[in-house]
Design a protein around this motif. Sequence first.
Motif, short mmCIF file in Angstrom:
data_model
loop_
_atom_site.label_atom_id
_atom_site.label_comp_id
_atom_site.label_asym_id
_atom_site.label_seq_id
_atom_site.Cartn_x
_atom_site.Cartn_y
_atom_site.Cartn_z
N ILE B 293 -0.58 7.73 7.12
CA ILE B 293 -0.24 6.87 8.24
C ILE B 293 -0.62 5.42 7.92
CG2 ILE B 293 -0.77 6.37 10.68
CD1 ILE B 293 -1.04 9.49 10.99
N VAL B 294 -1.81 5.24 7.32
CA VAL B 294 -2.25 3.90 6.92
C VAL B 294 -1.26 3.30 5.92
CG1 VAL B 294 -4.08 2.64 5.68
CG2 VAL B 294 -4.68 4.34 7.40
N GLU B 295 -0.84 4.11 4.98
CA GLU B 295 0.11 3.69 3.94
C GLU B 295 1.45 3.28 4.57
OE1 GLU B 295 -0.66 3.90 0.56
OE2 GLU B 295 1.31 3.05 0.03
N GLN B 296 1.90 4.10 5.54
CA GLN B 296 3.17 3.81 6.23
C GLN B 296 3.11 2.46 6.94
OE1 GLN B 296 3.78 7.24 8.77
NE2 GLN B 296 5.94 7.28 8.22
N ARG B 297 1.97 2.23 7.62
CA ARG B 297 1.82 0.96 8.36
C ARG B 297 1.79 -0.22 7.39
NH1 ARG B 297 -2.61 3.11 12.67
NH2 ARG B 297 -1.12 4.22 14.00
N ALA B 298 1.13 -0.02 6.27
CA ALA B 298 1.05 -1.10 5.27
C ALA B 298 2.45 -1.45 4.77
CB ALA B 298 0.15 -0.67 4.12
N ILE B 299 3.27 -0.40 4.56
CA ILE B 299 4.65 -0.63 4.09
C ILE B 299 5.42 -1.42 5.14
CG2 ILE B 299 6.85 0.53 3.54
CD1 ILE B 299 5.14 2.80 2.29
N GLN B 300 5.29 -0.99 6.41
CA GLN B 300 5.99 -1.67 7.52
C GLN B 300 5.62 -3.16 7.56
OE1 GLN B 300 8.18 -0.78 9.68
NE2 GLN B 300 8.22 1.46 9.68
N GLN B 301 4.32 -3.41 7.48
CA GLN B 301 3.83 -4.80 7.55
C GLN B 301 4.34 -5.63 6.38
OE1 GLN B 301 -0.37 -4.27 7.85
NE2 GLN B 301 -0.32 -3.97 10.08
N GLN B 302 4.30 -4.98 5.21
CA GLN B 302 4.75 -5.67 4.00
C GLN B 302 6.24 -6.02 4.11
OE1 GLN B 302 2.60 -6.47 1.44
NE2 GLN B 302 4.35 -7.71 0.75
N ILE B 303 7.01 -5.07 4.61
CA ILE B 303 8.47 -5.29 4.72
C ILE B 303 8.75 -6.39 5.75
CG2 ILE B 303 10.68 -4.21 5.37
CD1 ILE B 303 9.60 -3.17 2.70
#
Lengths: 233, 432
Positions: B293-303
Amino acid sequence: MIEAEGLTKSFNGTKAVHNLTLNIKQGEVYCLLGANGAGKTTTIHLFLDFLKPDSGDALINGISVFSSPVETKKALTYIPENLALYPSLTGIENLAFFAGLGGEKQDEEFLIQCLSEAGLQQEACRKRVSRYSKGMRQKVGVALAIARNSKVLLLDEPTSGLDPAASNDFAMLMHRMMERGSAILMATHDLFRAKETGTRAGIMNKGVLVEEIYTHTVSHSDLEQLYLNHMKG
Amino acid sequence: MWHIITYEYRQFKADKRFAIVTGLIFILTAFSLYQGTLRTDQAQEIRNDRIAAQQEFYEQKHQELIRINQGEDEPEQWWRHPGHPLALGTFRGSGKFVFPESRALSVIAAGHSDILPDYGRVRLHLTEAVNNHALENPVLKAAGHFDYAFFLVWLIPLFVIALSYNMISAEKERGTYTLLRSMPVTSGQIIRAKVMFRFLLIAIVIIAAAGASFLILGIRAQLPDLLMLLAAILSYLVFWFAVCLLVNLIDLGSAANALSLGGIWILFLLVVPAFINTLASSMYPVPSRAEWIVEQRAIQQQIEADADDILDRFYSEHPGEVPQGELPLYYEYWNTLFITAAVVHEKEQEALTAFKKPQRRQEKLIAALRFLSPPVWLQSRLERLAGTDAQTLRGLHDNMHTFHQEWKAFFIPIFRELRFVEASEFQSIPEP
């Protein structure tokens, strides 16, 4: 019909049966006498292939019980001291089951006839064996021998624990079986019954057959004296 | 042999154990299959509701569009226009439902169905896996499903043990074994007949109970599936009867036999599966869900942060897609979302590999070691037949992804052409 040739069996170095040689012919009742631990039951178990001998051979109708156990068992019926049957089955059902194990299927009428011949009352035949006395169970054993037309009977203390009347009934049955041409080997403590029923008696002591006599040649007291002399050694 | 089997049956008939075992097998089979039908009926009801709602939505939009085209109705705001690609492809009520493969034997095993999603919903900007577990009875959720697979895997061995632990020892303890051995039959023939009788008895009762329950509950299945189910059950019975036979041959007395078989039951049903799981998770540890979940959020923020760069790259690679002229206000937001969603999906798949790889390896190892524990083997066979195994349910995600591509391929070009879906094009809207 029942033969032993130099039959020997030891348990942990103790000889239970030592060099036993026997020959029981058709129409003979051979009573094997002896104290507890004399080797009577071991001898019968050797004839049933329950035990393997150290040496020697046991033969039924000339066939070795150790090389052809199934074949020899077809010819014999064994009645132990306490004949255990299936308590949830009736006398007829027990008889049909054990008689059928030899591969012969008999009809119910014949089985009832066998049970009657063995002295079991007709009304008892259809009762569950759980209600049977010991004497009645022993009679089912004899009926089994009749149903299977066994010419060899191996009996291990069959009258032990029976009341005198039942014991006498059993002796009469043995006499009838003898007349039908059966060879009977009976291990017993009962000297009186051995004299009355047996044609021959053998006295065993510490695994050795120490004396063989024809029962009609001795009186009850002579047989008892002979037995005691051997037991005292 | 049949002579002994006949008389074993007569004795069993006169014994209470026979009636108890038969009765229990019938009751437990009927109950577990009834539970299964409740579960599958509920799933079918949800499926029917969703499909009906989806059909109604598109039918209604189609009729509205026809009325507008015929001048009988006025178009509302753009987001409610029945031909707008966003209203049909991604807004509230739109999208299509993708369901996992449905099998007739799904009643026999809940399997992973209470962990994995029931169905998926595909829209232009997202695909979502949905489950209705929160609506379930909490007691049922806590106690787990009493399904037919549980009955077969866990309880049937206990019935086999109850009927077979004392096949020879009971004869010895009753005293009948001596007379049996004096008869012209071998010990091998006696025990073979006893095992065969009990095997036939349990197999016939299981088949009769399942057959009756299938008929009463109206469960219909294909013959090959039923034959595979039967083969799996019979193989499992053969295993447990072989274990009982072994213990009876060693024969330490009835009580010791019962204890030994109880221990073997615990070994195969609890210890070996636990060992296999521990081995799999120690050899191929899977990162925790929280990490994902942390990884998913990081991807979202990065995008989100890189959105402009992503758009530049997209337009340089697809010059034909560069918007021309005056654009509606909503266009930029949704177009950016569609372009970045593809990149998010790509990045998430890369990140997921780190999670899925050990998970796949764990599954492979467990599949290879399942032969160490016949209960694990049977459970996996039953879940496969029911279509509730992890592999089948994971297929839902693949189907959702495939259908998402079709959905986007239909609506996004229309969206970028800044036109509405024609009434005649409704027939071409993709179906999963």
